[in-house]
Design a protein around this motif. Sequence first.
Motif, mmCIF file in Angstrom:
data_model
loop_
_atom_site.group_PDB
_atom_site.id
_atom_site.type_symbol
_atom_site.label_atom_id
_atom_site.label_comp_id
_atom_site.label_asym_id
_atom_site.label_seq_id
_atom_site.Cartn_x
_atom_site.Cartn_y
_atom_site.Cartn_z
ATOM 1 N N VAL A 1 0.803 -1.227 0.000
ATOM 2 C CA VAL A 1 0.000 0.000 0.000
ATOM 3 C C VAL A 1 0.834 1.274 0.000
ATOM 4 O O VAL A 1 0.391 2.308 -0.491
ATOM 5 C CB VAL A 1 -1.026 0.032 1.162
ATOM 6 N N ALA B 1 -3.547 14.213 7.688
ATOM 7 C CA ALA B 1 -3.947 14.176 6.283
ATOM 8 C C ALA B 1 -2.762 14.336 5.329
ATOM 9 O O ALA B 1 -2.938 14.286 4.112
ATOM 10 C CB ALA B 1 -4.987 15.263 6.004
ATOM 11 N N TRP C 1 2.972 7.511 1.062
ATOM 12 C CA TRP C 1 1.734 7.691 0.311
ATOM 13 C C TRP C 1 1.365 6.443 -0.492
ATOM 14 O O TRP C 1 2.235 5.661 -0.866
ATOM 15 C CB TRP C 1 1.866 8.869 -0.647
ATOM 16 N N GLY C 2 0.088 6.321 -0.821
ATOM 17 C CA GLY C 2 -0.415 5.192 -1.581
ATOM 18 C C GLY C 2 -0.649 5.477 -3.050
ATOM 19 O O GLY C 2 -1.269 4.680 -3.740
ATOM 20 N N GLY D 1 -4.439 9.834 -3.178
ATOM 21 C CA GLY D 1 -4.125 8.601 -2.473
ATOM 22 C C GLY D 1 -4.193 8.739 -0.966
ATOM 23 O O GLY D 1 -4.484 9.793 -0.413
ATOM 24 N N THR D 2 -3.903 7.649 -0.302
ATOM 25 C CA THR D 2 -3.951 7.583 1.156
ATOM 26 C C THR D 2 -2.595 7.961 1.740
ATOM 27 O O THR D 2 -1.560 7.517 1.257
ATOM 28 C CB THR D 2 -4.335 6.163 1.620
ATOM 29 N N PHE D 3 -2.630 8.760 2.791
ATOM 30 C CA PHE D 3 -1.425 9.126 3.525
ATOM 31 C C PHE D 3 -1.263 8.144 4.676
ATOM 32 O O PHE D 3 -2.172 7.959 5.486
ATOM 33 C CB PHE D 3 -1.563 10.563 4.052
ATOM 34 N N TYR D 4 -0.093 7.498 4.763
ATOM 35 C CA TYR D 4 0.141 6.455 5.762
ATOM 36 C C TYR D 4 1.059 6.876 6.900
ATOM 37 O O TYR D 4 1.299 6.079 7.816
ATOM 38 C CB TYR D 4 0.703 5.200 5.085
#
Length: 113
Positions: A18, A32, A75-76, A81-84
């Motif tokens: 991911v 975020a 990041w994804g 995208g999704t921030f991890y």
Amino acid sequence: MALNAAAQTAAGNGLSAVITHLAIHTAAPDAAGSNQSTAARVAVTWTNTAGDLTSGSKNFTGGAASGPATHVGLWGALTGGTFYGWYPISGDQTFNAAGEFTITQVTLDSTVS
């Protein structure tokens, strides 16, 4: 009982699937992923050793000339995208005059402290 190597490897495989891109941030990101620099995100490939993920060297371009580069974001996607999460950058924390910045490696480990 602590997680064994098989469990740690499985967890690392999940994260490496991911977290596909890295970004440079100019200050600590919020939940975020705020404070992303103008440098383009770069794709990342991970080496997984019993859940410890390590990237190779990554070069970023398009940052502000001589601007801050204080954190690396996980990041994804290339955009959106999704921030991890994020990690502070040690050592040099400034883009060069051409807006370029290089990190030598990112390590995500399964150590508990």
